[in-house]
Scaffold this motif. Structure first.
Motif, mmCIF file in Angstrom:
data_model
loop_
_atom_site.group_PDB
_atom_site.id
_atom_site.type_symbol
_atom_site.label_atom_id
_atom_site.label_comp_id
_atom_site.label_asym_id
_atom_site.label_seq_id
_atom_site.Cartn_x
_atom_site.Cartn_y
_atom_site.Cartn_z
ATOM 1 N N LYS A 1 34.102 52.696 46.381
ATOM 2 C CA LYS A 1 34.607 51.473 45.779
ATOM 3 C C LYS A 1 35.800 51.741 44.862
ATOM 4 O O LYS A 1 36.659 50.874 44.685
ATOM 5 C CB LYS A 1 33.489 50.780 44.992
ATOM 6 C CG LYS A 1 32.350 50.245 45.849
ATOM 7 C CD LYS A 1 32.831 49.181 46.828
ATOM 8 C CE LYS A 1 31.685 48.614 47.638
ATOM 9 N NZ LYS A 1 32.151 47.568 48.605
ATOM 10 N N ALA A 2 35.867 52.936 44.309
ATOM 11 C CA ALA A 2 36.991 53.313 43.454
ATOM 12 C C ALA A 2 38.168 53.834 44.265
ATOM 13 O O ALA A 2 39.231 54.125 43.709
ATOM 14 C CB ALA A 2 36.547 54.377 42.456
ATOM 15 N N GLY A 3 37.976 53.986 45.571
ATOM 16 C CA GLY A 3 39.052 54.454 46.433
ATOM 17 C C GLY A 3 39.257 55.957 46.417
ATOM 18 O O GLY A 3 40.302 56.445 46.855
ATOM 19 N N ARG B 1 39.131 52.836 35.566
ATOM 20 C CA ARG B 1 40.601 52.822 35.537
ATOM 21 C C ARG B 1 41.202 52.301 36.837
ATOM 22 O O ARG B 1 42.381 51.958 36.890
ATOM 23 C CB ARG B 1 41.129 54.221 35.261
ATOM 24 C CG ARG B 1 40.862 55.246 36.355
ATOM 25 C CD ARG B 1 41.294 56.636 35.952
ATOM 26 N NE ARG B 1 40.509 57.124 34.806
ATOM 27 C CZ ARG B 1 40.797 58.213 34.120
ATOM 28 N NH1 ARG B 1 41.860 58.938 34.450
ATOM 29 N NH2 ARG B 1 40.040 58.587 33.105
ATOM 30 N N PHE B 2 40.398 52.235 37.887
ATOM 31 C CA PHE B 2 40.897 51.799 39.189
ATOM 32 C C PHE B 2 40.564 50.324 39.409
ATOM 33 O O PHE B 2 39.404 49.915 39.287
ATOM 34 C CB PHE B 2 40.277 52.647 40.305
ATOM 35 C CG PHE B 2 40.520 54.119 40.128
ATOM 36 C CD1 PHE B 2 41.804 54.638 40.191
ATOM 37 C CD2 PHE B 2 39.455 54.985 39.884
ATOM 38 C CE1 PHE B 2 42.031 55.995 40.015
ATOM 39 C CE2 PHE B 2 39.669 56.341 39.717
ATOM 40 C CZ PHE B 2 40.954 56.854 39.775
ATOM 41 N N GLU C 1 36.989 45.403 40.145
ATOM 42 C CA GLU C 1 36.658 44.206 40.926
ATOM 43 C C GLU C 1 35.242 44.314 41.481
ATOM 44 O O GLU C 1 34.476 43.346 41.474
ATOM 45 C CB GLU C 1 37.663 44.037 42.074
ATOM 46 C CG GLU C 1 37.432 42.782 42.904
ATOM 47 C CD GLU C 1 38.465 42.613 43.989
ATOM 48 O OE1 GLU C 1 38.324 41.689 44.800
ATOM 49 O OE2 GLU C 1 39.414 43.422 44.030
ATOM 50 N N PHE C 2 34.888 45.490 41.965
ATOM 51 C CA PHE C 2 33.550 45.736 42.483
ATOM 52 C C PHE C 2 32.498 45.525 41.388
ATOM 53 O O PHE C 2 31.451 44.929 41.614
ATOM 54 C CB PHE C 2 33.474 47.171 43.020
ATOM 55 C CG PHE C 2 32.084 47.715 43.184
ATOM 56 C CD1 PHE C 2 31.190 47.162 44.084
ATOM 57 C CD2 PHE C 2 31.665 48.807 42.416
ATOM 58 C CE1 PHE C 2 29.905 47.670 44.233
ATOM 59 C CE2 PHE C 2 30.385 49.315 42.561
ATOM 60 C CZ PHE C 2 29.509 48.748 43.468
ATOM 61 N N ASN D 1 38.588 43.215 34.074
ATOM 62 C CA ASN D 1 39.311 42.683 35.209
ATOM 63 C C ASN D 1 39.707 41.235 34.991
ATOM 64 O O ASN D 1 40.623 40.716 35.620
ATOM 65 C CB ASN D 1 38.443 42.810 36.468
ATOM 66 C CG ASN D 1 39.205 42.503 37.748
ATOM 67 O OD1 ASN D 1 40.307 42.988 37.947
ATOM 68 N ND2 ASN D 1 38.618 41.684 38.600
ATOM 69 N N ASN D 2 38.969 40.558 34.074
ATOM 70 C CA ASN D 2 39.285 39.168 33.791
ATOM 71 C C ASN D 2 40.294 39.028 32.660
ATOM 72 O O ASN D 2 40.570 37.925 32.210
ATOM 73 C CB ASN D 2 37.997 38.425 33.398
ATOM 74 C CG ASN D 2 37.026 38.380 34.559
ATOM 75 O OD1 ASN D 2 37.429 38.326 35.721
ATOM 76 N ND2 ASN D 2 35.723 38.412 34.254
ATOM 77 N N GLY D 3 40.809 40.160 32.177
ATOM 78 C CA GLY D 3 41.853 40.116 31.178
ATOM 79 C C GLY D 3 41.374 39.956 29.760
ATOM 80 O O GLY D 3 42.138 39.585 28.875
ATOM 81 N N SER D 4 40.064 40.214 29.523
ATOM 82 C CA SER D 4 39.545 40.036 28.169
ATOM 83 C C SER D 4 39.970 41.177 27.250
ATOM 84 O O SER D 4 39.969 41.038 26.048
ATOM 85 C CB SER D 4 38.009 39.946 28.197
ATOM 86 O OG SER D 4 37.469 41.180 28.607
#
Length: 281
Positions: free
Chosen positions: A68-70, A104-105, A110-111, A117-120
């Protein structure tokens, strides 16, 4: 050595894949067993569900997080290889790779559905060292334990007649006695020699179980078990079940184990069986 948590397996898995070749879970499983020096008992330890070993489950979750982190990519059933991002990560020579490191990825955030990821801008929560399935198992066991305690308290407060009926229904649900009506013709009616009832072991009644079920307050000692064993001999019965809402002493358990034809069910086990077979819940 204790079984490593799934986060501790991430960097070793990444290093195994560092050669750029295809790798399989079974291959990694064997290599990690050797690396962490796990015993045969630890390798065979099952999850509470009994469906999978704990170690293999943690390997699976570590691989899922790395993908999931690539850092890894799946290339077929049970196969994977390292990605360019994974190679670059290893070049950084990290001391460890865990959930916080993977945050960091963006794909991993997102996973995880993290707040970052929501910018908080908040610090992402640190993952517990157990994979989700094991955490769910722990929650389930705790809820079951609480339910068992509640059930046992209710059983201790019921009448002797209700308790006998409850034991009867439980044994029938477990496959003994044929039906509640058939079994009820015998249970609780003998009342001789420490035997409270007799129940069919199978639906045809080819064999029977002698039962003693009592709501003792203190621990049940060896004398009670010995008396029950004597009652079985007098009736020429081969098997018996001794049930209590309390517990058995060590001597009582050792005696029952030694003679081999009496099963002891204490309050804790009784509550577990009631939950498992849906009696009183």
């Amino acid at each position: 050595m204790a079984i490593p948590d799934f986060q501790s397996l991430m960097l070793p898995l990444l290093k195994i894949a560092s050669d750029g070749q295809e790798h399989g879970i079974s291959e990694c499983h064997d290599a990690l067993i050797e690396q962490f020096g796990l015993s045969e008992e630890e390798v065979r330890e099952l999850l509470p569900s009994g469906r999978q070993t704990r170690f293999r489950n943690r390997i699976g979750w570590a691989l899922t997080h790395l993908k999931k982190a690539g850092l890894l990519e799946g290339i077929g059933r049970g196969k994977f290889r390292i990605t360019q991002r994974g190679l670059e990560t290893l070049k950084e020579n990290p001391s460890h790779v865990d959930v916080k490191y993977l945050e960091r990825f963006p794909e991993f955030r997102e996973f995880r559905g993290s707040e970052e990821n929501n910018g908080s801008g908040k610090e992402p929560p640190i993952e517990e060292p157990l994979p989700p399935e094991e955490r769910l198992e722990l929650v389930y066991r705790e809820l079951t334990r609480e339910l068992a305690q509640e059930l046992l308290e209710r059983v201790k407060g019921c009448s002797p007649e209700f308790f006998e009926r409850l034991v009867l229904e439980l044994l029938v649900r477990m496959g003994y006695g044929g039906s509640v009506r058939d079994a009820a013709q015998r249970i609780g009616r003998t009342g001789d020699g420490g035997i409270d009832g007799v129940i069919k072991e199978d639906i045809l009644g080819l064999d029977v179980l002698c039962i003693q079920a009592k709501r003792w307050q203190g621990s049940v000692g060896v004398s009670v078990v010995r008396e029950f064993a004597g009652s079985l001999l007098e009736r020429k019965a081969r098997k018996g079940v001794l049930i209590t809402t309390s517990s058995f002493t060590v001597d009582a358990r050792e005696y029952a184990k030694g003679i081999g034809n009496i099963v002891l069910i204490d309050g804790e086990k009784l509550a577990e069986l009631m939950i498992e077979y849906g009696v009183g819940v």
